[in-house]
Design a protein around this motif. Sequence first.
Motif, PDB file in Angstrom:
ATOM      1  N   UNK A 257       0.975  -1.454  -0.032  1.00 21.75           N
ATOM      2  CA  UNK A 257      -0.012  -0.036   0.304  1.00 21.75           C
ATOM      3  C   UNK A 257       1.112   1.394  -0.315  1.00 21.75           C
ATOM      4  N   UNK A 258       0.258   2.582   0.400  1.00 16.50           N
ATOM      5  CA  UNK A 258      -1.410   2.743   0.812  1.00 16.50           C
ATOM      6  C   UNK A 258      -1.630   2.432  -0.809  1.00 16.50           C
ATOM      7  N   UNK A 259      -3.896   1.529  -0.660  1.00 15.06           N
ATOM      8  CA  UNK A 259      -4.293   1.730  -1.743  1.00 15.06           C
ATOM      9  C   UNK A 259      -4.987   2.883  -1.870  1.00 15.06           C
ATOM     10  N   UNK A 267      -0.392  13.132   3.040  1.00 11.59           N
ATOM     11  CA  UNK A 267       0.136  13.232   2.481  1.00 11.59           C
ATOM     12  C   UNK A 267       0.839  12.545   1.139  1.00 11.59           C
ATOM     13  N   UNK A 268       0.261  10.752   1.541  1.00  4.86           N
ATOM     14  CA  UNK A 268       0.527  10.262   0.831  1.00  4.86           C
ATOM     15  C   UNK A 268      -0.423   9.568   0.000  1.00  4.86           C
ATOM     16  N   UNK A 269      -0.542   9.571  -1.488  1.00  2.00           N
ATOM     17  CA  UNK A 269      -1.323   9.729  -2.147  1.00  2.00           C
ATOM     18  C   UNK A 269      -1.239   7.955  -2.709  1.00  2.00           C
ATOM     19  N   UNK A 270      -3.070   8.074  -2.616  1.00  2.00           N
ATOM     20  CA  UNK A 270      -3.195   5.699  -2.406  1.00  2.00           C
ATOM     21  C   UNK A 270      -2.252   5.885  -4.402  1.00  2.00           C
ATOM     22  N   UNK A 292      -6.029   3.236   4.640  1.00  2.00           N
ATOM     23  CA  UNK A 292      -7.150   3.929   4.245  1.00  2.00           C
ATOM     24  C   UNK A 292      -8.603   2.725   4.041  1.00  2.00           C
ATOM     25  N   UNK A 293      -8.367   1.332   4.476  1.00  2.00           N
ATOM     26  CA  UNK A 293      -9.356   0.586   4.364  1.00  2.00           C
ATOM     27  C   UNK A 293     -10.345  -0.015   5.740  1.00  2.00           C
ATOM     28  N   UNK A 294     -11.515  -0.572   5.095  1.00  2.00           N
ATOM     29  CA  UNK A 294     -12.258  -0.772   6.245  1.00  2.00           C
ATOM     30  C   UNK A 294     -12.947  -2.050   5.779  1.00  2.00           C
ATOM     31  N   UNK A 295     -13.708  -2.709   7.067  1.00  2.00           N
ATOM     32  CA  UNK A 295     -13.652  -4.362   6.652  1.00  2.00           C
ATOM     33  C   UNK A 295     -14.544  -4.362   5.197  1.00  2.00           C
ATOM     34  N   UNK A 296     -15.287  -3.593   4.677  1.00  4.01           N
ATOM     35  CA  UNK A 296     -16.429  -3.091   3.481  1.00  4.01           C
ATOM     36  C   UNK A 296     -15.014  -3.478   2.150  1.00  4.01           C
TER      37      UNK A 296
END
Length: 319
Positions: A257-259, A267-270, A292-296
Motif C-alpha cells: 500500500x497505501x491503496x 500526504x501519501x497518495x493512494x 485507508x481500508x475498512x472491512x467493507x
Amino acid sequence: MTAVQDIHVAVGVIFREGNVLIARRPDHVHQGGLLEFPGGKVEAGETVQQALVREIREETGLRIPPDTLEPVIEIRHDYGDKRVILDVWETSTAEGEPEGREGQEIRWLDVRELADADFPAANRPIIRALRLPRHYAITGSALSAEAFLKQVQERVKEAPPELCLLRAPEFSEEVYVELADWSLEVCQASESALMLHGAPSLLEHSPGVSGLHLPWQEARQHSARPVPSGYLLAISCHNEEEIAHAGQLQADFITLGPVKPTPSHPGAPGMGWGRFRELVAAATVPVYALGGLSPQDVAEARRAGAQGIAGISFWWPRV
C-alpha cells in the motif's frame, strides 16, 4: 537453446467439514510422489473456472458449481525447466464423494496438517494463504505505554483478531519489549497470533510470538531470510522492487500500500486498486492490502488478488 515452457494451471482448494482435499502426484510425473491440490492445465478457449470444474470432475468425480468458486491466490513459479502460473480457487460446495479416478491417492486433511516439505515449492504459498485470516489488525498510537497496553487488552477482548501486529514506533526498544511480553499474554488468552514489528533481534526477547514483520528499511538490509522457519515473516512493500526482495527473503506474506490515502501517512497518495492489482500479480506470496481500508473493502481486495486487508483504523480507536 530450448525455450522454457509456460504452463497455466487451475488449482482447486476444496473444503468439506473443515478439511481440504489433497492428492498425491504419481511417481512418474514432474515432482512425483509429492502432495498437491487437485487441478490441471487450462486448455485453449477455457476460462480458469471452466478448466477447474472439468479437471476436478475428471480427477475425482466431484461436481463443482462454477459460481461457488472464489479466488485464493495466483502464483508464478520458475522451476528452471518450466514456469507455472497457479490460478488457485476455493469452494466448500463440491458435490459427490471423491475418488482417485487416475489411480492417485486422495484424502481429506486438516489445513494444520499441511507441511511444506510434502508439497512442490510452488504450492507452499497456497498453504500460507489457507492459514492466514482475511484481516491483519495493527496497533495504533497511544499517549503512554500504560494507555497502549490498556487499548490492547480492550481491543483483544472486544474484537479478538486472528492475527495482530504490535506496531509501536513511538516507544523505545526497551519499552517495546515489555509491551510485547504483556501483549503476548493477552493475545494467547484469546488465541490471537501476535507479530512483532522491527529487527530480527526482537525475537530473542519474545520467542513465544508467531512471527516478525519487517518494515522496508529493515528488510532491505538482509539478503536471506533473517528468521527461523518456525516463525512467520512479513514485510512491508510498496513497489515491484520491494515485492521481489520479499520473495528473495522467503517472506510468508507481505503488506502492500497505501491503496487509499490514510491518516497514518498524511500526504501519501493512494495507488488505487488498478495499480494494486498489477503489483499483486508480481508477488509470489499472499498480499494484504493496506492503507485507508475498512472491512467493507475486503471483497474488493480479494477481487484484486489480495489475501485480505491490513490496517489500524478498522480495529484500533483513534487517540
